[in-house]
Design a protein around this motif. Structure first.
Motif, PDB file in Angstrom:
ATOM      1  N   LEU A   1     -99.342   2.410  47.336  1.00 22.70           N
ATOM      2  CA  LEU A   1     -98.586   1.706  46.290  1.00 22.70           C
ATOM      3  C   LEU A   1     -98.395   0.235  46.649  1.00 22.70           C
ATOM      4  O   LEU A   1     -98.119  -0.590  45.783  1.00 22.70           O
ATOM      5  CB  LEU A   1     -97.242   2.383  46.047  1.00 22.70           C
ATOM      6  CG  LEU A   1     -97.316   3.752  45.358  1.00 22.70           C
ATOM      7  CD1 LEU A   1     -95.965   4.454  45.423  1.00 22.70           C
ATOM      8  CD2 LEU A   1     -97.776   3.593  43.916  1.00 22.70           C
ATOM      9  N   GLY A   2     -98.541  -0.082  47.915  1.00 21.73           N
ATOM     10  CA  GLY A   2     -98.437  -1.470  48.373  1.00 21.73           C
ATOM     11  C   GLY A   2     -99.826  -2.055  48.591  1.00 21.73           C
ATOM     12  O   GLY A   2    -100.847  -1.383  48.446  1.00 21.73           O
ATOM     13  N   PRO A   3     -99.891  -3.321  48.988  1.00 20.99           N
ATOM     14  CA  PRO A   3    -101.178  -4.012  49.106  1.00 20.99           C
ATOM     15  C   PRO A   3    -101.939  -3.770  50.412  1.00 20.99           C
ATOM     16  O   PRO A   3    -103.138  -4.038  50.478  1.00 20.99           O
ATOM     17  CB  PRO A   3    -100.782  -5.485  48.994  1.00 20.99           C
ATOM     18  CG  PRO A   3     -99.395  -5.529  49.571  1.00 20.99           C
ATOM     19  CD  PRO A   3     -98.750  -4.230  49.150  1.00 20.99           C
ATOM     20  N   LEU A   4    -101.293  -3.272  51.441  1.00 23.01           N
ATOM     21  CA  LEU A   4    -101.923  -3.185  52.761  1.00 23.01           C
ATOM     22  C   LEU A   4    -103.191  -2.320  52.793  1.00 23.01           C
ATOM     23  O   LEU A   4    -104.233  -2.786  53.281  1.00 23.01           O
ATOM     24  CB  LEU A   4    -100.917  -2.695  53.809  1.00 23.01           C
ATOM     25  CG  LEU A   4    -101.434  -2.632  55.238  1.00 23.01           C
ATOM     26  CD1 LEU A   4    -101.853  -4.016  55.728  1.00 23.01           C
ATOM     27  CD2 LEU A   4    -100.381  -2.026  56.137  1.00 23.01           C
ATOM     28  N   PRO A   5    -103.178  -1.074  52.300  1.00 21.12           N
ATOM     29  CA  PRO A   5    -104.421  -0.285  52.371  1.00 21.12           C
ATOM     30  C   PRO A   5    -105.587  -0.919  51.628  1.00 21.12           C
ATOM     31  O   PRO A   5    -106.723  -0.890  52.120  1.00 21.12           O
ATOM     32  CB  PRO A   5    -104.030   1.053  51.730  1.00 21.12           C
ATOM     33  CG  PRO A   5    -102.558   1.143  51.928  1.00 21.12           C
ATOM     34  CD  PRO A   5    -102.065  -0.276  51.795  1.00 21.12           C
TER      35      PRO A   5
ATOM     36  N   ASP B   1    -104.173  12.973  43.444  1.00 24.90           N
ATOM     37  CA  ASP B   1    -104.497  13.210  44.848  1.00 24.90           C
ATOM     38  C   ASP B   1    -103.410  14.031  45.529  1.00 24.90           C
ATOM     39  O   ASP B   1    -103.701  14.856  46.406  1.00 24.90           O
ATOM     40  CB  ASP B   1    -104.669  11.891  45.601  1.00 24.90           C
ATOM     41  CG  ASP B   1    -105.908  11.122  45.186  1.00 24.90           C
ATOM     42  OD1 ASP B   1    -106.729  11.662  44.422  1.00 24.90           O
ATOM     43  OD2 ASP B   1    -106.042   9.964  45.635  1.00 24.90           O
ATOM     44  N   LEU B   2    -102.165  13.825  45.139  1.00 28.66           N
ATOM     45  CA  LEU B   2    -101.050  14.542  45.764  1.00 28.66           C
ATOM     46  C   LEU B   2    -101.228  16.053  45.623  1.00 28.66           C
ATOM     47  O   LEU B   2    -100.956  16.809  46.558  1.00 28.66           O
ATOM     48  CB  LEU B   2     -99.721  14.091  45.160  1.00 28.66           C
ATOM     49  CG  LEU B   2     -99.394  12.602  45.335  1.00 28.66           C
ATOM     50  CD1 LEU B   2     -98.164  12.233  44.516  1.00 28.66           C
ATOM     51  CD2 LEU B   2     -99.212  12.250  46.790  1.00 28.66           C
ATOM     52  N   PHE B   3    -101.683  16.488  44.449  1.00 28.47           N
ATOM     53  CA  PHE B   3    -101.939  17.912  44.223  1.00 28.47           C
ATOM     54  C   PHE B   3    -103.058  18.409  45.122  1.00 28.47           C
ATOM     55  O   PHE B   3    -102.961  19.489  45.729  1.00 28.47           O
ATOM     56  CB  PHE B   3    -102.297  18.174  42.752  1.00 28.47           C
ATOM     57  CG  PHE B   3    -102.839  19.556  42.516  1.00 28.47           C
ATOM     58  CD1 PHE B   3    -101.990  20.648  42.488  1.00 28.47           C
ATOM     59  CD2 PHE B   3    -104.200  19.759  42.355  1.00 28.47           C
ATOM     60  CE1 PHE B   3    -102.493  21.928  42.293  1.00 28.47           C
ATOM     61  CE2 PHE B   3    -104.708  21.039  42.151  1.00 28.47           C
ATOM     62  CZ  PHE B   3    -103.850  22.125  42.120  1.00 28.47           C
ATOM     63  N   TRP B   4    -104.146  17.653  45.226  1.00 27.20           N
ATOM     64  CA  TRP B   4    -105.295  18.110  46.015  1.00 27.20           C
ATOM     65  C   TRP B   4    -104.988  18.143  47.502  1.00 27.20           C
ATOM     66  O   TRP B   4    -105.579  18.933  48.243  1.00 27.20           O
ATOM     67  CB  TRP B   4    -106.527  17.281  45.675  1.00 27.20           C
ATOM     68  CG  TRP B   4    -106.952  17.604  44.279  1.00 27.20           C
ATOM     69  CD1 TRP B   4    -106.737  16.868  43.150  1.00 27.20           C
ATOM     70  CD2 TRP B   4    -107.574  18.820  43.848  1.00 27.20           C
ATOM     71  NE1 TRP B   4    -107.196  17.540  42.054  1.00 27.20           N
ATOM     72  CE2 TRP B   4    -107.725  18.742  42.438  1.00 27.20           C
ATOM     73  CE3 TRP B   4    -108.025  19.957  44.495  1.00 27.20           C
ATOM     74  CZ2 TRP B   4    -108.310  19.762  41.696  1.00 27.20           C
ATOM     75  CZ3 TRP B   4    -108.603  20.978  43.757  1.00 27.20           C
ATOM     76  CH2 TRP B   4    -108.737  20.869  42.375  1.00 27.20           C
ATOM     77  N   TYR B   5    -104.050  17.318  47.950  1.00 22.85           N
ATOM     78  CA  TYR B   5    -103.598  17.414  49.338  1.00 22.85           C
ATOM     79  C   TYR B   5    -102.886  18.753  49.565  1.00 22.85           C
ATOM     80  O   TYR B   5    -103.034  19.374  50.616  1.00 22.85           O
ATOM     81  CB  TYR B   5    -102.667  16.262  49.702  1.00 22.85           C
ATOM     82  CG  TYR B   5    -103.318  14.897  49.654  1.00 22.85           C
ATOM     83  CD1 TYR B   5    -104.614  14.676  50.101  1.00 22.85           C
ATOM     84  CD2 TYR B   5    -102.610  13.805  49.156  1.00 22.85           C
ATOM     85  CE1 TYR B   5    -105.188  13.417  50.056  1.00 22.85           C
ATOM     86  CE2 TYR B   5    -103.179  12.544  49.102  1.00 22.85           C
ATOM     87  CZ  TYR B   5    -104.469  12.352  49.561  1.00 22.85           C
ATOM     88  OH  TYR B   5    -105.031  11.105  49.516  1.00 22.85           O
ATOM     89  N   VAL B   6    -102.122  19.201  48.576  1.00 19.97           N
ATOM     90  CA  VAL B   6    -101.456  20.507  48.669  1.00 19.97           C
ATOM     91  C   VAL B   6    -102.507  21.615  48.752  1.00 19.97           C
ATOM     92  O   VAL B   6    -102.372  22.559  49.544  1.00 19.97           O
ATOM     93  CB  VAL B   6    -100.493  20.735  47.482  1.00 19.97           C
ATOM     94  CG1 VAL B   6     -99.950  22.146  47.479  1.00 19.97           C
ATOM     95  CG2 VAL B   6     -99.363  19.718  47.500  1.00 19.97           C
ATOM     96  N   VAL B   7    -103.559  21.498  47.940  1.00 19.78           N
ATOM     97  CA  VAL B   7    -104.639  22.488  47.978  1.00 19.78           C
ATOM     98  C   VAL B   7    -105.251  22.534  49.378  1.00 19.78           C
ATOM     99  O   VAL B   7    -105.475  23.619  49.941  1.00 19.78           O
ATOM    100  CB  VAL B   7    -105.714  22.171  46.907  1.00 19.78           C
ATOM    101  CG1 VAL B   7    -106.954  23.041  47.087  1.00 19.78           C
ATOM    102  CG2 VAL B   7    -105.130  22.323  45.513  1.00 19.78           C
ATOM    103  N   GLY B   8    -105.510  21.375  49.957  1.00 16.80           N
ATOM    104  CA  GLY B   8    -106.076  21.328  51.306  1.00 16.80           C
ATOM    105  C   GLY B   8    -105.134  21.909  52.343  1.00 16.80           C
ATOM    106  O   GLY B   8    -105.558  22.654  53.234  1.00 16.80           O
TER     107      GLY B   8
ATOM    108  N   ASN C   1    -103.299   7.283  43.513  1.00 12.51           N
ATOM    109  CA  ASN C   1    -103.785   8.138  42.437  1.00 12.51           C
ATOM    110  C   ASN C   1    -102.956   9.422  42.482  1.00 12.51           C
ATOM    111  O   ASN C   1    -103.122  10.246  43.388  1.00 12.51           O
ATOM    112  CB  ASN C   1    -105.273   8.430  42.625  1.00 12.51           C
ATOM    113  CG  ASN C   1    -105.870   9.221  41.492  1.00 12.51           C
ATOM    114  OD1 ASN C   1    -105.424   9.140  40.352  1.00 12.51           O
ATOM    115  ND2 ASN C   1    -106.894   9.997  41.795  1.00 12.51           N
ATOM    116  N   ALA C   2    -102.061   9.594  41.538  1.00 10.99           N
ATOM    117  CA  ALA C   2    -101.123  10.721  41.555  1.00 10.99           C
ATOM    118  C   ALA C   2    -101.806  12.087  41.687  1.00 10.99           C
ATOM    119  O   ALA C   2    -101.303  12.949  42.426  1.00 10.99           O
ATOM    120  CB  ALA C   2    -100.219  10.678  40.332  1.00 10.99           C
TER     121      ALA C   2
END
Length: 139
Positions: free
Chosen positions: A89-93, A115-122, A112-113
């Motif tokens: 959400l910030g500029p650093l990455p 992505d949060l769901f797919w991290y849970v899947v992983g 990318n919101a």
């Protein structure tokens, strides 16, 4: 401390074997991610890569702490994945990703919101696999 006879019948897991298995799992996960990017298009490599990212983090947690429980390893991996995503959400990455391909792979660049769901899947897949492997090694 109370112990049961069932726990006395099972030898403690060997941390060296666990670390070796975790290192192999990490290499296989990276290979799966690179393979997915090479053969698939669209959202499949993107979201599959998100799930594999969290699985990779889980394997690294197990590598560092071989006696960690599957649920705790999954929780740490999920928390780290979410932290990296929210950092976007910030500029650093984005800035680091412009300068380095490694930073782009590790940190991404934009939030990318989904992505949060797919991290849970992983995390869930990694937890299930870790649990199954622990049960199998104790049998």
């Amino acid at each position: 401390m109370i112990s049961t006879s069932a726990s006395l019948d099972r030898p403690a897991a060997d941390p060296t074997r666990i670390r070796a298995a975790a290192a192999l799992a990490a290499l296989l996960t990276v290979g799966a991610g690179l393979g997915l990017r090479a053969v698939a298009a669209g959202n499949v490599p993107k979201y599959g890569g998100d799930a594999l990212y969290t699985i990779l983090l889980l394997t690294l947690v197990v590598l560092a702490a071989p006696r960690v429980t599957p649920l705790r390893a999954a929780a740490v991996a999920l928390a780290a994945s979410w932290a990296v995503e929210f950092l976007q959400l910030g500029p650093l990455p984005a800035e680091l990703s412009r300068r380095s391909a490694v930073a782009r792979l590790v940190l991404g660049s934009t939030f990318n919101a989904p992505d949060l769901f797919w991290y849970v899947v992983g995390a869930a897949a990694g937890c299930l696999a870790h649990t199954a492997l622990r049960r199998r090694s104790r049998a």
